[in-house]
Every structure is written in structure tokens, then in C-alpha cells.
Scaffold this motif. Structure first.
Motif, PDB file in Angstrom:
ATOM      1  N   GLN A   1      43.845 -24.661  98.467  1.00  0.00           N
ATOM      2  CA  GLN A   1      42.961 -25.753  98.622  1.00  0.00           C
ATOM      3  C   GLN A   1      42.880 -26.588  97.345  1.00  0.00           C
ATOM      4  O   GLN A   1      43.078 -27.984  97.342  1.00  0.00           O
ATOM      5  CB  GLN A   1      41.790 -25.431  99.305  1.00  0.00           C
TER       6      GLN A   1
ATOM      7  N   GLN B   1      45.762 -26.351 108.100  1.00  0.00           N
ATOM      8  CA  GLN B   1      44.332 -26.855 107.831  1.00  0.00           C
ATOM      9  C   GLN B   1      44.374 -27.875 109.306  1.00  0.00           C
ATOM     10  O   GLN B   1      43.491 -28.302 109.932  1.00  0.00           O
ATOM     11  CB  GLN B   1      43.938 -27.360 106.655  1.00  0.00           C
TER      12      GLN B   1
ATOM     13  N   LYS C   1      44.211 -26.067 112.316  1.00  0.00           N
ATOM     14  CA  LYS C   1      42.763 -25.424 112.605  1.00  0.00           C
ATOM     15  C   LYS C   1      41.664 -26.583 112.929  1.00  0.00           C
ATOM     16  O   LYS C   1      41.044 -26.567 113.911  1.00  0.00           O
ATOM     17  CB  LYS C   1      42.489 -24.960 111.047  1.00  0.00           C
TER      18      LYS C   1
END
Length: 168
Positions: free
Chosen positions: A68, A105, A108
Motif C-alpha cells: 500500500q 484492491q 475487493k
């Protein structure tokens, strides 16, 4: 579908997660034969998403903070690239940060947007329709829209944009 060489890992848990990722390629790339050069996120990103589900079940303290941070640095310095970028056009740093991490992500976020039941049914239907074929992003989008009954133009437009995802 391929031979996998795994370099030494820092510990057994990281080795386990690396093996889980590589086994995932039996489905994402092996059976769903995406063009990993043209649409690398459909191979590494989808696979990384499912790997993250596995790692979360195995170790609820596991985090991807380094991934991240690398991605956020790329975004902050305006050096990021869209998820839907061909492999050869990615910088070395962005390939890992975007193809593996940001794409996972995005999935997600999409999972959260569609909900558990719908997302899971859609991914199973995607697998059913496209196993042993060569799906592209539009094929995934079409299946997700058919199963969810939703227009996902705005969700898929995120693949062609730089910057943060809605869930950040």
C-alpha cells in the motif's frame, strides 16, 4: 500449468502465502487463459485478490502495508499508471504495486459493492463460461453485469484511471 521457482522466503508463513499465490495460477491464467501480457491484472490481480482472502483466513494480522505504501507513493508523485495497462508499458515499481496490489484492491472494492452472494455467484459464472478460453476485461464485465443485474461501466472505468480507488 507452468513451472514455478520460488526464491528463499523470510519465514514459513511467507513461503506458504507465496505457494498459495502460485497455486492460484492454476485457475487464473491456467484455466482462465487471459492474455497476461495485454491484461496482466486479470492474471496477477485477480489471483492476488483470492490470495489475500486466503492469507486473511490464515493470519488475521497479515497486512500489505508495504504494498500500500509503495502504491500511495506512486500515486502521490503522479507516477502511477492505470490498472488496465499492457505489461510492457508498466514501470518496474508500478507492475508490482498496480498489477498485483491495486488490482486486488479494486476487486475487493467491487466485491464490497456487489455484496458477497452476488460477487461470488458472478465469479463462479465467469469461471463456468470462460474456462479453457481466453477472456478479456469486457468478458468479465459482461458476466458480472448479467449476474448482478447492474450496469458496471463506472466500476470498470476505474481500471483505466490513475489515482486512488473509491474505497481509500
Amino acid at each position: 500449468p507452468t513451472i514455478t521457482l520460488i526464491s528463499p522466503q523470510a519465514n514459513e508463513k511467507l513461503l506458504e502465502f507465496t505457494i498459495a499465490h502460485e497455486v492460484g495460477h492454476n485457475w487464473f491464467y491456467g484455466i482462465l487463459g487471459t492474455n497476461e501480457r495485454k491484461h496482466p491484472w486479470m492474471d496477477e490481480g485477480i489471483n492476488s485478490y483470492y490470495e489475500s482472502l486466503y492469507t486473511a483466513k490464515k493470519d488475521d494480522h497479515f497486512n500489505q502495508q508495504a504494498d500500500q505504501n509503495e502504491l500511495e507513493t506512486s500515486i502521490a508523485t503522479k507516477k502511477d499508471q492505470p490498472i488496465e495497462t499492457s505489461s510492457e508499458l508498466f514501470s518496474e515499481t508500478n507492475y508490482g504495486a498496480i498489477v498485483y496490489y491495486k488490482a486486488s484492491q479494486w476487486l475487493k472494492w467491487l466485491h464490497s459493492y456487489l455484496g458477497d452472494d452476488t460477487f461470488n455467484k458472478a465469479m463462479q459464472e465467469y469461471y463456468r463460461q470462460w474456462q479453457f478460453k481466453h477472456p478479456r476485461p469486457d468478458d468479465l464485465k459482461k458476466v458480472l453485469e448479467e449476474v448482478s443485474g447492474q450496469d458496471l461501466d463506472s466500476a470498470f472505468s476505474l481500471l483505466t484511471q490513475k489515482g486512488k480507488l473509491p474505497n481509500w
